[in-house]
Enzyme design. Structure first.
Site, mmCIF file in Angstrom:
data_model
loop_
_atom_site.group_PDB
_atom_site.id
_atom_site.type_symbol
_atom_site.label_atom_id
_atom_site.label_comp_id
_atom_site.label_asym_id
_atom_site.label_seq_id
_atom_site.Cartn_x
_atom_site.Cartn_y
_atom_site.Cartn_z
ATOM 1 N N LEU A 40 12.933 -3.655 16.262
ATOM 2 C CA LEU A 40 13.359 -4.222 17.388
ATOM 3 C C LEU A 40 13.560 -3.299 18.832
ATOM 4 O O LEU A 40 14.672 -3.467 19.471
ATOM 5 C CB LEU A 40 14.624 -5.196 16.931
ATOM 6 C CG LEU A 40 14.263 -6.257 16.249
ATOM 7 C CD1 LEU A 40 15.566 -7.028 15.944
ATOM 8 C CD2 LEU A 40 13.247 -7.214 16.700
ATOM 9 N N THR A 74 -6.005 0.359 3.093
ATOM 10 C CA THR A 74 -5.600 -1.167 3.187
ATOM 11 C C THR A 74 -6.853 -1.691 3.477
ATOM 12 O O THR A 74 -7.792 -1.500 4.208
ATOM 13 C CB THR A 74 -4.902 -1.252 4.685
ATOM 14 O OG1 THR A 74 -3.794 -0.363 4.547
ATOM 15 C CG2 THR A 74 -4.557 -2.636 5.021
ATOM 16 N N CYS A 110 -2.856 1.711 12.276
ATOM 17 C CA CYS A 110 -2.726 0.734 11.545
ATOM 18 C C CYS A 110 -2.555 -0.721 12.010
ATOM 19 O O CYS A 110 -3.395 -1.629 11.891
ATOM 20 C CB CYS A 110 -1.645 0.984 10.561
ATOM 21 S SG CYS A 110 -2.053 2.328 9.287
ATOM 22 N N ALA A 133 12.104 -2.462 22.316
ATOM 23 C CA ALA A 133 11.212 -2.760 23.336
ATOM 24 C C ALA A 133 10.384 -1.630 24.035
ATOM 25 O O ALA A 133 11.108 -0.604 24.168
ATOM 26 C CB ALA A 133 11.993 -3.631 24.422
ATOM 27 N N GLY A 134 9.245 -1.897 24.241
ATOM 28 C CA GLY A 134 8.444 -0.553 24.909
ATOM 29 C C GLY A 134 7.203 -1.014 25.614
ATOM 30 O O GLY A 134 6.980 -2.237 26.027
HETATM 31 N N1 LIG Z 1 -2.081 6.263 8.547
HETATM 32 C C1 LIG Z 1 -1.164 5.676 7.968
HETATM 33 O O1 LIG Z 1 -0.029 5.695 8.266
HETATM 34 C C2 LIG Z 1 -1.649 4.548 6.751
HETATM 35 C C3 LIG Z 1 -0.585 3.930 6.202
HETATM 36 C C4 LIG Z 1 -0.705 2.944 5.292
HETATM 37 C C5 LIG Z 1 -1.958 2.739 4.602
HETATM 38 N N2 LIG Z 1 -3.182 3.461 5.666
HETATM 39 C C6 LIG Z 1 -4.477 3.162 4.971
HETATM 40 O O2 LIG Z 1 -5.101 4.131 4.507
HETATM 41 C C7 LIG Z 1 -6.445 4.395 4.550
HETATM 42 C C8 LIG Z 1 -6.472 5.917 5.029
HETATM 43 O O3 LIG Z 1 -5.867 5.984 6.299
HETATM 44 P P1 LIG Z 1 -5.615 7.487 7.002
HETATM 45 O O4 LIG Z 1 -4.853 7.238 8.262
HETATM 46 O O5 LIG Z 1 -5.084 8.368 5.764
HETATM 47 O O6 LIG Z 1 -7.351 7.866 7.263
HETATM 48 P P2 LIG Z 1 -7.833 9.517 7.624
HETATM 49 O O7 LIG Z 1 -8.994 9.194 8.597
HETATM 50 O O8 LIG Z 1 -6.576 10.225 7.916
HETATM 51 O O9 LIG Z 1 -8.145 9.944 6.191
HETATM 52 C C9 LIG Z 1 -9.276 9.461 5.659
HETATM 53 C C10 LIG Z 1 -10.010 10.799 4.823
HETATM 54 O O10 LIG Z 1 -10.964 10.145 3.834
HETATM 55 C C11 LIG Z 1 -12.207 10.912 4.179
HETATM 56 N N3 LIG Z 1 -13.260 10.344 3.738
HETATM 57 C C12 LIG Z 1 -14.076 9.378 4.163
HETATM 58 N N4 LIG Z 1 -14.940 9.179 3.565
HETATM 59 C C13 LIG Z 1 -14.875 9.838 2.192
HETATM 60 C C14 LIG Z 1 -15.676 9.807 1.098
HETATM 61 N N5 LIG Z 1 -16.630 9.162 0.971
HETATM 62 N N6 LIG Z 1 -15.410 10.989 0.138
HETATM 63 C C15 LIG Z 1 -14.463 11.588 0.387
HETATM 64 N N7 LIG Z 1 -13.654 11.453 1.427
HETATM 65 C C16 LIG Z 1 -13.838 10.565 2.286
HETATM 66 C C17 LIG Z 1 -12.228 11.500 5.722
HETATM 67 O O11 LIG Z 1 -12.727 12.720 5.893
HETATM 68 C C18 LIG Z 1 -10.843 11.780 6.006
HETATM 69 O O12 LIG Z 1 -10.110 12.827 5.623
HETATM 70 C C19 LIG Z 1 -6.879 3.238 5.523
HETATM 71 O O13 LIG Z 1 -7.207 2.224 4.882
HETATM 72 C C20 LIG Z 1 -5.546 3.018 6.164
HETATM 73 O O14 LIG Z 1 -5.515 1.541 6.797
HETATM 74 C C21 LIG Z 1 -2.737 4.225 6.485
#
Ligand SMILES: NC(=O)c1ccc[n+]([C@@H]2O[C@H](COP(=O)([O-])OP(=O)(O)OC[C@H]3O[C@@H](n4cnc5c(N)ncnc54)[C@H](O)[C@@H]3O)[C@@H](O)[C@H]2O)c1
Length: 429
Positions: free
Chosen positions: A250, A121, A260, A252-253
């Protein structure tokens, strides 16, 4: 197709696995050597329902593999998904250093046409910056197309969300990568929306902010319900049946948390500010969310009065049900606040206790949810795990010094609890 995912976390590992499940050949890259070793040895670094079986199945079928090398990942595929963290900075803006690092690593490994695709994101206009960075650091003269493909999965339901997405958003600057992106997503049979990159980036922040807004809206209604002796669940049901509104989000909590919503909300406010718009509506969403936790803590302190020496049993540590993720968890925040008031805590979570140990100390971790209340002065429900509804209430009642429950997730029926002799306080009812 041959695909690469850089960043094998909550998004990258589930995405890579689901791509493999529909027949693609996927290389998952992560620079965390421990994580790659664990995955290669058959371990799973996160809890996500259904994931472990799918990883094992696709590794065994030779469609899913793990490496520490970005260069190997770039060599293996023309389409390189990026799912690295985009954490918040103290001022609310997004730390894009992980993205920049990966852009450089991809650039230095590129020897032919590639499409780097963002699942992370990111703020609007990041795609443009990434394209500039790749151009700057790529030694070879090659063409490439940056694509935005925001991810909408919900932790705890990620496999289902990825296998059956509501929609797939593909943001592009040229039509060249569109055919490959359509082919990748064809097996998922979801509506595909092709937009410009800036719109795709905005869709993600706008969607998450809207969901956070829905939660704060019902939490504000909950405050009114408490004051007016109404029931927020009945109100939510009554408005949620209207198809224009919908019942989901919707509940409440004690407010939203996780890795995120809080960060995406503050990022969107910051992005708006940089573009010249004061997004006061979203600032209010943040404020309501913060107040909701304070109101709940006050409910507990008002009832228990002097906290020093009180023992409290807390059910739930994950930021929501079905996950082991405790990043920005309201449940952990609540524990810290109760500790600050002087309470001693006995805590339990079905899946998140290991991860919680890194951020919550000086508590007793209890394996059996039915044993959490032993010698406690009150029980608190902090996460909406379904299994908490099966708590042995008679055993808990006997174990507590006095049967008091603060239900921050409205899991139980108030009238029923009172009939069973509990002092029962929930949210908005
Ligand atoms: N977690 C969610 O529910 C969710 C949902 C939609 C979008 N996102 C977005 O997706 C992205 C990732 O979120 P996440 O929750 O999976 O994060 P996370 O921390 O679980 O995973 C990220 C991974 O990237 C690795 N990493 C970091 N730098 C790196 C590099 N240079 N080379 C290779 N690997 C590298 C880390 O070691 C880690 O394993 C974020 O931007 C988040 O906002 C997350």
């Amino acid at each position: 197709m041959k695909l690469t995912i850089i960043g094998t976390g909550y998004v990258g590992l589930v995405t890579g696995t689901c791509f493999a499940e529909v027949g693609h050949h996927v290389t998952c890259v992560d620079n965390d050597a421990g994580k790659v070793k664990l995955l290669r040895e058959g371990g799973i670094p996160i809890y996500e329902p259904g994931l472990e079986e799918l990883v094992k199945k696709n590794v065994a079928a030779g469609r899913l593999k793990f490496t520490e090398s970005t260069a190997e990942g770039v060599r293996n595929s023309d389409v390189i998904f990026i799912a690295v963290p985009t954490p918040p900075q103290p001022d609310g803006s997004v730390d894009l250093s992980f993205i920049e690092r990966v852009a450089r690593d991809i650039a230095s490994a590129m020897t032919e046409y590639k499409s780097p695709v963002f699942k992370s994101t990111v703020p609007v206009k990041t795609g443009e910056k990434v394209a500039e960075t790749i151009k700057r650091y790529c030694k070879a003269v090659v063409e490439f197309d940056v694509v935005s493909n925001p991810e909408f999965l919900r932790e705890g339901f990620a496999v289902g969300d990825l296998m059956k997405p509501d929609r797939v958003v593909i943001g592009v600057r040229s039509q060249r990568p569109v055919a490959a992106m359509r082919e990748i997503y064809e097996p998922f049979k979801a509506p595909i929306i092709v937009t410009d990159i800036n719109s795709a980036e905005l869709i993600k922040h706008a969607a998450n902010s809207f969901l956070a807004l829905k939660i704060s809206y019902i939490n504000a209604i909950a405050v009114l319900c408490e004051a007016a002796h109404a029931n927020v669940q009945e109100v939510a049901h009554g408005i949620g049946l209207d198809e224009r509104i919908g019942r989901r989000f919707l509940n409440a909590g004690i407010g939203f948390g996780g890795s995120c919503f809080p960060k995406d909300l503050s990022a969107f406010i910051k992005i708006a500010e940089q573009i010249g718009y004061d997004f006061r509506l979203l600032k209010e969403v943040q404020r309501i969310n913060g107040e909701q936790m304070e109101r709940f803590v006050k409910k507990i302190t008002d009832t228990l009065w002097v906290f020093e020496g009180q023992k409290i049993g807390v059910l739930g540590l994950a930021f929501k049900q079905n996950t082991d993720d405790v990043r920005m968890s309201p449940a952990i925040d609540l524990c810290h606040r109760l500790q600050k008031e002087g309470a001693t805590l006995r805590v339990h979570d079905p899946k998140a206790m290991d991860k919680a140990k890194a951020v919550l100390s000086n508590v007793t971790y209890v394996d059996d949810m039915n044993d959490v209340g032993r010698d406690c002065d009150a029980l608190v429900i902090a996460t909406e795990w379904d299994e908490f509804k099966n708590l042995d209430l008679d055993r808990a009642k006997k174990a507590l010094t006095h049967p008091i429950m603060f239900d921050g997730r409205n899991l139980f029926d108030g009238a029923e609890m009172e009939k069973r002799g509990w002092v029962y306080k929930s949210v908005g009812r």
